[in-house]
Design a protein around this motif. Structure first.
Motif, mmCIF file in Angstrom:
data_model
loop_
_atom_site.group_PDB
_atom_site.id
_atom_site.type_symbol
_atom_site.label_atom_id
_atom_site.label_comp_id
_atom_site.label_asym_id
_atom_site.label_seq_id
_atom_site.Cartn_x
_atom_site.Cartn_y
_atom_site.Cartn_z
ATOM 1 N N UNK A 454 0.830 -1.192 0.000
ATOM 2 C CA UNK A 454 0.000 0.000 0.000
ATOM 3 C C UNK A 454 0.870 1.249 0.000
ATOM 4 N N UNK A 455 0.301 2.254 -0.618
ATOM 5 C CA UNK A 455 1.082 3.469 -0.828
ATOM 6 C C UNK A 455 1.353 4.159 0.502
ATOM 7 N N UNK A 456 2.525 4.727 0.576
ATOM 8 C CA UNK A 456 2.832 5.489 1.782
ATOM 9 C C UNK A 456 2.253 6.892 1.645
ATOM 10 N N UNK A 457 2.073 7.527 2.757
ATOM 11 C CA UNK A 457 1.402 8.826 2.743
ATOM 12 C C UNK A 457 2.416 9.952 2.663
ATOM 13 N N UNK A 475 -4.886 14.357 -1.517
ATOM 14 C CA UNK A 475 -5.694 13.400 -0.797
ATOM 15 C C UNK A 475 -5.159 13.197 0.612
ATOM 16 N N UNK A 476 -3.844 13.165 0.684
ATOM 17 C CA UNK A 476 -3.245 12.895 1.982
ATOM 18 C C UNK A 476 -3.424 14.067 2.960
ATOM 19 N N UNK A 477 -3.734 15.212 2.412
ATOM 20 C CA UNK A 477 -3.956 16.355 3.294
ATOM 21 C C UNK A 477 -5.281 16.257 4.010
ATOM 22 N N UNK A 478 -6.178 15.473 3.421
ATOM 23 C CA UNK A 478 -7.486 15.289 4.026
ATOM 24 C C UNK A 478 -7.415 14.132 5.019
ATOM 25 N N UNK A 479 -7.612 14.449 6.268
ATOM 26 C CA UNK A 479 -7.405 13.431 7.298
ATOM 27 C C UNK A 479 -8.417 12.293 7.193
ATOM 28 N N UNK A 480 -9.620 12.641 6.756
ATOM 29 C CA UNK A 480 -10.661 11.616 6.644
ATOM 30 C C UNK A 480 -10.241 10.552 5.640
ATOM 31 N N UNK A 481 -9.680 11.072 4.525
ATOM 32 C CA UNK A 481 -9.280 10.141 3.481
ATOM 33 C C UNK A 481 -8.071 9.318 3.898
ATOM 34 N N UNK A 562 -9.843 11.265 -14.281
ATOM 35 C CA UNK A 562 -8.709 12.185 -14.364
ATOM 36 C C UNK A 562 -7.514 11.622 -13.602
ATOM 37 N N UNK A 563 -7.810 11.029 -12.440
ATOM 38 C CA UNK A 563 -6.711 10.443 -11.661
ATOM 39 C C UNK A 563 -6.087 9.296 -12.435
ATOM 40 N N UNK A 564 -6.958 8.478 -13.060
ATOM 41 C CA UNK A 564 -6.456 7.349 -13.846
ATOM 42 C C UNK A 564 -5.529 7.837 -14.945
#
Lengths: 1007, 168
Positions: A454-457, A475-481, A562-564
Motif C-alpha cells: 500500500x502506498x505510503x502517505x 488526498x493525503x492532506x485530508x485526514x478523513x481520506x 482524471x486520476x487514472x
C-alpha cells in the motif's frame, strides 16, 4: 490398392504403349477380354456393339489405371460413335487409325496395312521412349556421370534436350516458394523506434493487450473478438495449470473484457435497467449489497421487456460506492463488464434504452491526440523512402512515437461517449481503459499481498514535478481520506490470515492505492507461500469473514478518470527505473523512490469459485484486480515472479468447466454471440473433417450422428414439441374418460387453482398462475425460436426432481428443505408445456468410464438398460446398432455424373446436357460421412431418444471422472423424469459423435 | 537401390497364315511360351521361368511381343522359344514361330531397338514395293510416323497439365 497409389502408377504408365490385339466380334463367349497385366489388376472391357459394316477396330487394351470410372464411361461413349481415333489420342500411345479390312480375316497382308501398323507402332514407342514418365525430376533421371552440381538450381547445367522440361518444373517449384521481402536489415528493424512503429501498425486491426509481447513469446496466439489473445501456453502445461488452479495461483489477463460505464441518477438507471433483467433469474442491479457498492453482482441481460426471450448475455457489474450518505437521487457510476463478443449487442441495446444517441465531446482527449500524432508519424514513415531515412529519423526525434496504450483500433475522431438529452445518462465505452487480471487459486492472497504494498502517505509535493502524484498529496492532506486509506490497508493486511479467497463473501470489493510494484521485485522468480505467522485466528479476521469488507473500503480512485489518466501518464518508465537502480550505492538493495514513487489506485474483487453443487465448494475462487491502463506489464511481471502460473483462453475454459459454470460465449446458444460462435466452430470442424481422406475419417451417417459439428437446438426443440403433441394425443385417446391429469394436459394453459393447491402451497400457486399468465402472453411469440430457462425457482424445482429419491447410499437431500414446496411431475408438466421450446442447462458426470466430447448426445435410457445396469454393476452402457449409409451411392453417382459432365464438355456432346441439368439441380454438395442438410427427426434417429447435446465435455481432473456441460430440452427432460424409476432418477446416456457406445451419466441441474 | 533384374525378350511372331493374328493375345502367347519351357526344361525350368514372367506388350498387327523374365533364368526361356510351333486360342490353332529380335535389360532399350527395327522394315518395304499405289501408301505412313512426333508432343503437354491438375 489405394487411390493415390493408383494415380501415381497411372501417371507413370501413361506414356507406355498398351498391348494391341485384334478384337473379335464373333462368339458371345468373348464379350470381354480378361486382361491380366503384371498381376496387378484385371480390367474388364465393356461389351462392344459394333455396327455390322463397321471396320475392324483395334481393341486397345491399355493400362487403364487412371480412375476406372470415367474411362469406363468414355468407352461407352465411344462404342456408339466411331471416334476411336479420338480416343487413342487422349492418352496412351497406340494410334492405329481405321483400317478397311473386311470382317473375315484376309488371306494375305497388303504392304500398305503392314506399313501403317509399323508406323503406328513406331509412334507409340517413340512416345514411350522420349517422354519422361517417372515421378522424379528431370535431372534425377540422368545417369550419374552426367549429373552436375546445382543442377536443380541452374537449368543451363542440364543437357540441352532436357532444358525445356526442367524449366517447367522449376517454374512449378518457384510458385510454391514463399517470398518475403525485408526492406530493412534486422538491426534497423529491431531499433526501438522502428519496433514501436511496427507494433503500432500491427495493432491497428486487432487490439493488443498490454501483455501481448509477453504472451506472444510464450503462447499460441489467436485472433478472436477483435483481440490478439493467448490461447494456450506453448509448453506442456495442461496439468500444471490445473495444479496451479487448485493448489497455488493461476494468472489470467482478462483485459479484453469490456467495461461500459453508465453515469446518471440512480433512480433513472435502475428504472430502465430493471426492464432488461428479470428478478426470476437472480438478483438484479438493485440488489442491496451490490447497489451500495460493497459487492460485485452478476446477472443475465435480456432485450428490454423481452424476458424470457431475446437473451443478450451474462454480465458482471459494480456500482461505485456512494460518497455521501443516503441521497437516492445522487449521480451514480455503474460499470458493466461484458465479454467482447457480447459487447456490441449490449451497448446498442443500452444506447437505445437510455436514448443515448448524442456523442459527447470526448471525455479523454489526450490519448486521441497522441493517436493522431502517432498516425501522422507512421504515415510519414510509410511515405518516406529509404533514401530519405536521415530526415525521417530527425522528424521522429521531433515528434517521438508513442506506444499505443489502450485500444489501438479506435478511430481518433469518433466519440466513445454518448449522452441522452432527456435523462442525462451518459454511457461511455471504457474498453481497454481499465485492465483486469484474474488470479485463481487458494494462494492468490499470498501472491497479492506479496506484490502489492500500500502506498505510503506523503503530504508534501515531490520537488520539481508538479503533475506526479499531486492527486495523492492532496488526498493525503485530508485526514478523513487518510484514515480511510489506513483502514483499507489494515483489511488488506488481514487478508494474509485467510487461507483461501473462497472464505470471503462472493464478489467482495476492496479498493486500494498501492505503490509501484516494480520497486520490490524479487531478484529471482520465487513462489509465494503463506506465512504461518500471519495465521492469527484473531478477532479481526473473524469479523472480516463474518461481516465482509465494509462499504467505505470499496472506494477507490480508479473510478476517477482524471486520476487514472494522471497515473497512466506519469508512470516512471522501465528505463528510468533501471537507471535509478543502477545508481544505488549498494547494488541490489531495495530502491526507495520516496515521494516520487507512483501511487496506483486499484480495485480488488473477489471472484466466487464453485457455488452450486455439493462437491468441492469454493473451488477455483480467486481475485480480480482492476488497474488503470498503462500499468499492465508493471503488475504482470511481479505476479509472475511470485510464482503465479499464467494461463490462456484454454485454461479459462477448463476453469469454468471444472467449476461447472457456463463459459462465454460457448454455453449461451440463445444469444447472438453464441450463435455466431457455434457457426464459426462448425466451419472450423467441418474444414478439419474435410481435410482428412474419406476413408480415414468417421462416417457420421453410419454412426447415427446427425449433427457432429453443430447442435441443432432449433430442430431439437421443434421435434420435441411435435413429439409431445403426439404423445398427448395418444394419452388422450387411451384414457380420456377417467384421468383428470389427462384433461389437464389437454388444456395446459388454463390455470386450475384447485388442482394445484392439492399439490402445493399457496405461494406456489401464485407463482404458477403468474407463470402461466406469462406463458399465455408469449405463447405465440415463442413459436419462432428456442430459449434457455433461467428462472431460478423453476430450475430449483427441476433440480430437486432430478435427484434420485431413494436407493443405496441414500444421499441427504438438500432439496428436502423445499419439502412440500417441491412439486410432483404431474403438476410440473402443464407449466412446462407452456414452454414448448425451452432448453435447460445441465451438468453431467459419468458413472464409470468414458470422457464426453464436444457435441456428444444426451439420450434417454430405456427400461432394458436399467435392468442390465441393475444386474451388472460394471455394465458400461448399451451400444448403438450401426446405421447404413444411404448417401454413399448417391455421392458416388454424383461424382460419376460430374466426371461425365466434364468429359461431355470436352467432347461437346449434346447427349449429356440432360445429365448436366440434373447435376445442376442438386442443391448442395454431399459430403461423404455427413448428413445432408434437411435433417430427419433428430430425437428418434437413433435407438435411444435424444434429449440434448453437450457443449463442453472432458475428463475432469478436479472430479476424477468424465464431466460434461450441455443443454437438454425441457419437455424431453420432464418426459424422461416422469417415466424413470425413483432410484434411477436423472440417469441419462451419453454418446460421443464418433462412437457407438452409450455411457451412463448422472444429470444434475445446479442452481 | 536394389532391384530385381529382368531380361526382356523382344520377339516377332512369324506366321504363314494371316488368321494367326487374331489369336495373338497375352494369354495365348504366355501359355504357348510356358508350354514350350515345360516341354524343354521340365517342371524345374517352368517354375524358374514363371517367376515374374509376363507379356509386357504385344501388337497383333505387327506380331511384336515383349516377354519379361528374371535375369537368372532368361536363357531357359530363350532356348525354349524356338520350340513354340503354334498359337492356340479358342480352339483354333495356327502354326507360327517366334523370332527373337532383341534381348534387353530394360523395356526402354527394347523400345528403342523396336523403333530402329521398324524403321528398317519400313525402308525395306519401300525398296521392295511393286506398284506405285503401294509405294505411295507406304510413303504416307513413313511420313506420318515422322511428322506426328511434333503433333504428339503438343497433345502430350496438354495432357500433362491436366494430369497435374488432377493429382495436385
Amino acid at each position: 490398392m489405394s487411390n493415390a497409389r493408383e494415380k501415381k502408377r497411372a501417371k507413370k504408365m501413361r506414356n507406355q504403349p498398351a498391348s494391341v490385339t485384334l478384337s473379335s466380334d464373333c462368339g458371345p463367349c468373348h464379350s470381354g477380354i480378361q486382361h491380366h497385366n503384371g498381376g496387378s489388376r484385371s480390367f474388364q472391357t465393356p461389351k462392344q456393339d459394333l455396327h455390322p459394316d463397321s471396320s475392324q477396330e483395334f481393341q486397345q487394351q491399355r493400362h487403364q489405371h487412371q480412375s476406372p470410372g470415367p474411362s469406363y464411361r468414355k468407352e461407352q461413349y465411344f462404342s456408339k460413335g466411331q471416334n476411336r481415333v479420338e480416343r487413342g489420342r487422349g492418352r496412351g500411345g497406340w494410334r492405329g487409325g481405321r483400317q478397311n479390312v473386311s470382317q473375315e480375316m484376309p488371306k494375305y497382308v497388303t504392304a500398305s496395312t503392314f506399313a501403317q501398323a509399323r508406323a503406328a507402332e513406331i509412334n507409340a514407342m517413340l512416345k514411350a521412349v522420349t517422354q519422361k514418365s517417372s515421378n522424379s525430376l528431370v535431372f534425377q533421371t540422368l545417369p550419374r556421370h552426367m549429373r552436375r552440381r546445382a543442377m536443380s538450381h541452374n537449368i543451363k547445367r542440364l543437357p540441352r534436350r532436357l532444358r525445356e522440361i526442367a524449366r517447367k518444373e522449376a517454374e512449378k517449384a518457384v510458385h510454391q516458394k514463399k517470398e518475403h521481402s525485408k526492406n530493412k536489415c534486422r538491426k534497423a528493424r529491431r531499433r526501438h523506434v522502428n519496433l514501436v512503429v511496427e507494433f503500432n501498425r500491427r495493432q491497428k486491426k486487432n487490439i493488443w493487450l498490454e501483455t501481448h509481447i509477453w504472451h506472444a513469446k510464450r503462447f499460441h496466439m489467436v485472433k478472436k473478438w477483435g483481440y490478439c489473445l493467448g490461447d494456450r501456453p506453448t509448453t506442456k502445461s495442461y496439468r500444471a495449470c490445473y495444479r496451479a488452479m487448485t493448489k497455488h495461483c493461476l494468472l489470467q489477463d482478462l483485459s479484453y473484457y469490456c467495461c461500459l460505464e453508465l453515469n446518471g441518477k440512480e433512480e433513472e438507471l435502475l428504472k430502465v435497467l430493471a426492464r432488461m433483467c428479470s428478478i426470476d433469474t437472480g438478483p438484479t442491479f438493485a440488489a442491496v449489497p451490490c447497489l451500495s457498492g460493497r459487492l460485485q453482482g452478476s446477472l443475465v441481460l435480456y432485450r428490454v421487456d423481452r424476458y424470457p426471450e431475446d437473451f443478450l448475455g451474462p454480465i458482471t457489474f459494480i456500482w461505485k460506492p456512494k460518497a455521501g450518505s443516503g441521497i437516492t437521487s445522487e449521480t451514480r457510476q455503474l460499470w458493466i463488464w461484458t465479454h467482447p463478443s457480447l459487447k456490441q449487442d449490449i451497448l446498442t441495446e443500452l444506447k437505445t434504452v437510455f436514448q443515448c444517441s448524442e456523442p459527447v465531446e470526448t471525455c479523454s482527449p489526450e490519448p486521441i491526440v497522441t493517436l493522431l500524432q502517432e498516425e501522422k508519424q507512421t504515415d510519414v514513415a510509410m511515405i518516406v523512402g529509404k533514401k530519405r531515412k536521415r530526415e525521417d529519423n530527425e522528424g521522429e526525434k521531433a515528434l517521438p512515437v508513442k506506444k499505443i496504450i489502450g485500444d489501438g483500433t479506435r478511430v481518433p475522431l469518433q466519440s466513445y461517449c454518448w449522452t441522452s438529452q432527456t435523462t442525462g445518462v451518459v454511457i461511455s465505452d471504457l474498453t481497454m481503459e481499465i485492465l483486469r487480471y484474474r488470479l485463481i487459486g487458494p494462494l492468490s492472497h499470498c501472491v497479492l499481498t506479496e506484490v502489492l504494498k500500500t502506498a505510503s502517505i506523503h503530504t508534501e509535493m515531490a520537488d520539481g514535478e508538479t503533475e506526479l502524484n499531486n492527486w495523492w498529496v492532496e488526498n493525503c492532506k485530508n485526514s478523513e481520506k487518510v484514515s480511510l486509506h489506513q483502514r483499507q490497508e489494515a483489511i488488506f493486511e488481514l487478508l494474509q490470515g485467510i487461507s483461501s479467497p473462497s472464505e470471503i463473501a462472493a464478489g467482495t470489493i476492496l479498493g486500494l492505492t498501492v505503490g509501484d510494484p516494480r520497486v520490490n521485485l524479487p531478484k529471482k522468480r520465487s513462489k509465494a507461500m503463506p506465512n504461518p505467522e500471519k495465521y492469527q485466528d484473531n478477532e479481526k479476521v473473524r469479523q472480516l469473514l463474518l461481516e465482509g469488507v465494509p462499504v467505505e473500503c470499496a472506494h477507490s480512485f480508479i473510478w476517477d478518470q482524471t486520476i487514472c489518466k494522471n497515473v497512466t501518464e506519469n508512470k516512471i518508465s522501465e528505463q528510468d527505473l533501471n537507471h535509478m537502480r543502477g545508481e544505488l550505492l549498494v547494488p541490489g538493495s531495495q530502491l526507495d523512490l520516496g515521494p516520487c514513487e507512483s501511487k496506483i489506485p486499484i480495485l480488488l474483487v473477489q471472484q466466487p469459485g464453485k457455488v452450486a453443487g455439493e462437491d468441492r465448494p469454493g473451488w477455483g475462487s480467486g481475485w480480480d484486480i482492476y488497474l488503470p491502463k498503462g500499468w499492465g506489464m508493471a503488475f504482470w511481471i511481479p505476479f509472475v515472479y511470485r510464482g503465479a502460473r499464467v494461463g490462456g483462453l484454454q485454461e479459462g475454459l477448463k476453469h469454468s468447466e471444472y467449476k461447472r459454470t457456463p463459459y462465454v460465449p460457448n454455453d449461451f446458444p440463445d444469444c447472438p454471440a453464441g450463435i455466431q460462435f457455434a457457426k464459426e466452430l462448425e466451419n472450423i470442424l467441418l474444414e478439419k473433417f474435410k481435410r482428412r481422406p474419406p476413408a480415414k475419417r468417421a462416417n457420421y451417417v453410419k454412426l447415427g450422428t446427425l449433427a457432429p459439428f453443430l447442435c441443432p437446438w432449433g430442430q431439437l426443440t421443434r421435434d420435441w414439441e411435435v413429439r409431445n403433441k403426439a404423445l398427448e394425443e395418444s394419452v388422450v385417446t387411451s384414457s380420456a374418460d377417467s384421468k383428470s391429469c389427462a384433461t389437464e394436459r389437454q388444456v395446459p394453459c388454463e390455470p386450475k387453482p384447485g388442482l394445484i393447491i392439492e399439490d402445493s402451497q399457496g405461494d406456489m400457486m401464485e407463482e404458477m398462475t403468474e407463470i402461466q399468465n406469462l406463458c399465455k402472453e408469449d405463447g405465440a411469440a415463442t413459436s419462432s425460436g428456442f430459449f434457455v430457462l433461467r428462472n431460478r425457482k423453476l430450475l430449483k424445482q427441476l433440480s430437486a426432481s432430478c435427484r434420485p429419491t431413494c436407493g443405496k447410499g441414500q444421499r441427504v437431500r438438500p432439496a428436502s428443505k423445499l419439502g412440500q414446496k417441491e412439486m410432483t411431475e404431474d403438476a410440473l408438466l402443464p407449466i412446462f408445456k407452456c414452454y414448448p421450446r425451452v432448453l435447460v442447462w445441465v451438468s453431467l458426470s459419468l458413472l464409470r468410464k468414458g470422457s464426453p466430447e464436444l457435441h456428444a448426445m444426451i439420450c434417454i435410457p430405456t427400461q432394458e438398460d436399467f435392468l442390465q445396469l441393475n444386474k451388472d454393476q460394471l455394465f458400461c452402457g448399451p451400444k448403438e446398432p450401426k446405421h447404413s449409409d444411404t448417401f454413399k451411392h448417391k455421392i458416388l453417382k454424383l461424382k460419376e455424373r460430374k466426371k461425365k459432365k466434364n468429359n461431355g464438355k470436352a467432347l461437346e456432346s449434346g447427349a449429356s446436357d440432360a445429365l448436366e441439368a440434373k447435376a445442376v439441380e442438386e442443391p448442395k454438395e454431399l459430403i461423404l460421412g455427413l448428413w445432408p442438410d434437411p435433417l430427419p427427426d433428430v430425437t428418434s434417429h437413433c435407438s435411444r431418444i435424444l434429449l440434448g447435446f453437450v457443449t463442453q465435455g472432458d475428463f475432469s481432473l478436479a472430479a476424477g471422472c468424465g464431466e460434461a456441460l450441455g443443454f437438454v430440452n425441457l419437455t424431453g427432460l420432464l418426459h424422461m423424469l416422469s417415466s424413470q424409476p425413483a432410484d434411477k432418477k436423472g440417469l441419462v446416456l451419453l454418446r460421443t459423435p464418433a462412437s457407438l457406445q452409450y455411457r451412463f451419466a448422472r444429470l444434475n441441474i445446479e442452481v | 537401390m536394389v532391384r530385381f533384374k529382368h531380361r526382356y525378350l523382344l520377339c516377332e511372331i512369324v506366321s504363314e497364315d494371316p488368321r494367326c493374328r487374331q489369336c495373338i493375345d497375352e494369354r495365348a502367347v504366355g501359355a504357348a511360351a510356358k508350354d514350350a519351357v515345360a516341354r524343354t526344361h521340365g517342371d524345374y525350368g517352368l517354375a524358374c521361368c514363371s517367376i515374374s514372367f509376363t507379356v509386357k506388350y504385344l501388337n497383333a498387327y505387327t506380331g511384336i511381343v515383349l516377354l519379361r523374365c528374371r535375369k537368372d533364368f532368361y536363357r531357359l526361356l530363350w532356348s525354349a522359344l524356338p520350340f513354340v510351333t503354334y498359337l492356340e486360342n479358342r480352339n483354333q490353332r495356327y502354326s507360327c514361330f517366334f523370332n527373337t529380335l532383341h534381348v534387353g535389360g530394360t523395356i526402354r532399350t527394347c523400345q528403342k531397338f523396336l523403333i530402329q527395327y521398324n524403321r528398317k522394315q519400313l525402308l525395306l518395304l519401300l525398296h521392295n514395293c511393286t506398284s506405285e499405289e503401294e509405294r505411295q501408301s507406304i510413303q504416307k505412313s513413313v511420313l506420318s510416323c515422322c511428322l506426328k512426333e511434333v503433333e504428339e508432343e503438343q497433345s502430350q503437354s496438354g495432357d500433362d497439365e491436366d494430369d497435374c491438375a488432377e493429382t495436385d
